[in-house]
Design an enzyme around this catalytic site. Structure first.
Site, PDB file in Angstrom:
ATOM      1  N   THR A 101      45.572  37.507  43.988  1.00 23.89           N
ATOM      2  CA  THR A 101      45.384  37.631  43.137  1.00 23.89           C
ATOM      3  C   THR A 101      45.978  38.093  42.104  1.00 23.89           C
ATOM      4  O   THR A 101      46.959  38.888  42.159  1.00 23.89           O
ATOM      5  CB  THR A 101      43.874  39.079  43.249  1.00 23.89           C
ATOM      6  OG1 THR A 101      44.340  39.525  43.075  1.00 23.89           O
ATOM      7  CG2 THR A 101      43.393  38.479  44.821  1.00 23.89           C
ATOM      8  N   GLY A 141      44.139  33.883  39.384  1.00 24.09           N
ATOM      9  CA  GLY A 141      43.048  33.484  40.220  1.00 24.09           C
ATOM     10  C   GLY A 141      43.326  34.277  41.223  1.00 24.09           C
ATOM     11  O   GLY A 141      43.159  35.138  41.468  1.00 24.09           O
ATOM     12  N   ILE A 142      43.139  33.265  42.180  1.00 19.02           N
ATOM     13  CA  ILE A 142      42.861  34.305  43.512  1.00 19.02           C
ATOM     14  C   ILE A 142      43.952  32.446  44.408  1.00 19.02           C
ATOM     15  O   ILE A 142      44.080  32.205  44.156  1.00 19.02           O
ATOM     16  CB  ILE A 142      41.929  34.100  43.999  1.00 19.02           C
ATOM     17  CG1 ILE A 142      41.482  34.417  45.205  1.00 19.02           C
ATOM     18  CG2 ILE A 142      40.735  32.927  43.952  1.00 19.02           C
ATOM     19  CD1 ILE A 142      40.744  35.597  45.480  1.00 19.02           C
ATOM     20  N   ASP A 158      59.449  33.180  37.229  1.00 16.52           N
ATOM     21  CA  ASP A 158      59.371  34.867  37.378  1.00 16.52           C
ATOM     22  C   ASP A 158      59.645  35.247  39.430  1.00 16.52           C
ATOM     23  O   ASP A 158      58.974  35.224  40.058  1.00 16.52           O
ATOM     24  CB  ASP A 158      57.809  35.299  37.810  1.00 16.52           C
ATOM     25  CG  ASP A 158      56.826  35.916  37.729  1.00 16.52           C
ATOM     26  OD1 ASP A 158      57.842  37.627  37.634  1.00 16.52           O
ATOM     27  OD2 ASP A 158      56.142  35.786  38.196  1.00 16.52           O
TER      28      ASP A 158
END
EC number: 2.7.11.1
Length: 407
Positions: A76, A80-81, A193
């Site tokens: 999460t 979002g998820i 990232d």
């Protein structure tokens, strides 16, 4: 599959026409379906819910419905998820990333994932839109499911008070660089990232896949980018200095931090804030020279930094650390972005020579995952670099067309 830290301003493409959402679904050969809630799980907002979508319908192909039963949340964040789900028709397990979609804009992550296909990059199977009773639109990215992350694998060794065996460090980091070599050269994408949480590991085959392209972007020379990107421990110094015209070498720095973390069993630069992050880097690399600061961000050349000497690399790692590992780390973790080696150069480094040996195998005797099935990422590589990348036994096995060799 975690989100980058904190809320970030998203750099969005120009708004498409109002009907773009429906058009995007249509071009994917996927029609929108309402999220159908089936309360079979506990009080969890996801577990037990069923999401149905229609695929096919293009080029005379029949349309068919596919339904996914959500099983558990695996990530999460502000994006979002991400949840693990099972396809009810085939029994296949997938990962679904569900993000709130602004109807005015295209989703950059979707555009990038559609353009990528590589053994060391997470595969997008398909996507579809779903809506809620409040008329919120969600984009669902259906991806292959890989059960482990490098973060959890490393934690397993740390909890057992053990170091990760060097063969696995080599195998995981080599594949990470192979994935980066592909995204940096073929679609021209910067991940922005790279961290252990975004490197997936199959515990059976030990194949590695780079995931979470929610922060990724095609970097255009001369076009500014946000500097508040990348998780803190893995953030390149030019980002800490606020540079907006950085290159894919920020991913190389991050990968160098991941390599050092696997070798040490803990983060190399564990800063508690952005400024502290720079302090941690200076404690290892020493104070950057005026020229190095200019390479990172010309606006900072007049700043006075405390003069600290570099800490020798061999003193950072334990005495038995192979010199090749230390040499590779030192080539990745350079202040000047242009002095960091490329991802393809990193793959050819002598630290990974063990992986290129003819009879090299996993510790359990099983073969390595594919390591030499390079494709378009070799297009601009020199013959000398290709020679170092492709072992003789692979070249002999596949004849002269070794650029497309499989392992």
């Amino acid at each position: 599959m975690e989100a980058p830290p904190g809320p970030e301003p998203m750099e969005l493409d120009a708004p498409p026409p109002p009907a773009a959402v429906a058009a995007a679904a249509a071009t994917a050969g996927i029609s929108e379906k309402v999220l159908q809630k089936k309360e079979e799980g506990g009080g969890d907002a996801v577990t037990g819910h069923i999401i149905s979508t229609t695929i096919g319908g293009k080029n005379g192909e029949p349309k068919r419905t596919i339904s996914y039963m959500a099983e558990r949340v695996v990530g999460t964040g502000s994006f979002g998820i991400v949840f693990q789900a099972k396809c009810l028709e085939t029994g296949e397990t997938v990962a679904i990333k569900k993000v709130l979609q602004d109807r005015r804009y295209k989703n950059r992550e979707l555009q990038l994932m559609r353009a990528m296909e590589h053994p060391n990059v997470i595969c997008l199977k398909h996507c579809f839109f779903s809506t809620t009773s409040r008329d919120e639109l969600f984009l669902n990215l259906v991806m292959e499911y890989v059960p482990e992350t490098l973060y959890r694998v490393l934690k397993h060794y740390s909890n057992a008070n053990q170091r990760m065996p060097l063969i696995y460090v080599k195998l995981y980091i080599y594949q990470l660089f192979r994935g980066l070599a592909y995204i940096h050269t073929v679609p021209g994408v910067c991940h922005r990232d790279v961290k252990p949480q975004n490197v997936l590991v199959d515990p059976l085959t030990h194949q590695v896949k780079l995931c979470d392209f929610g922060s990724a972007k095609v970097l255009v020379p001369g076009e500014p980018n946000i500097s508040y990107i990348c998780s803190r421990y893995y953030r390149a110094p030019e980002l800490i200095f606020g540079a907006t015209e950085y290159t894919t070498s920020i991913d190389i720095w991050s990968a160098g931090c991941v390599l050092a973390e696997l070798l040490l069993g803990q983060p190399l630069f564990p800063g508690e804030s952005a400024v502290d992050q720079l302090v941690e880097i200076i404690k290892v690399l020493g104070t950057p020279t005026r020229e190095e600061i200019r390479c990172m961000n010309p606006n900072y050349t007049e700043f006075k930094f405390p003069q600290i000497k570099a800490h020798p690399w061999h003193k950072i790692f334990h005495k038995r650390m192979p010199p090749e590992a230390i040499d590779l780390a030192s080539r990745l973790l350079q202040y000047s972005p242009s002095l960091r080696c490329t991802a393809l150069d990193a793959c050819a480094h002598s630290f990974f020579d063990e992986l290129r040996e003819p009879n090299a195998r996993l510790p359990n005797g099983r073969p390595f995952p594919p390591l030499f099935n390079f494709k378009h990422e070799l297009a601009s590589a020199s013959p000398e670099l290709i020679h170092r990348l492709i072992p003789d036994h692979i070249r002999r096995q596949h004849g002269l067309n070794f650029a497309h060799a499989g392992s």
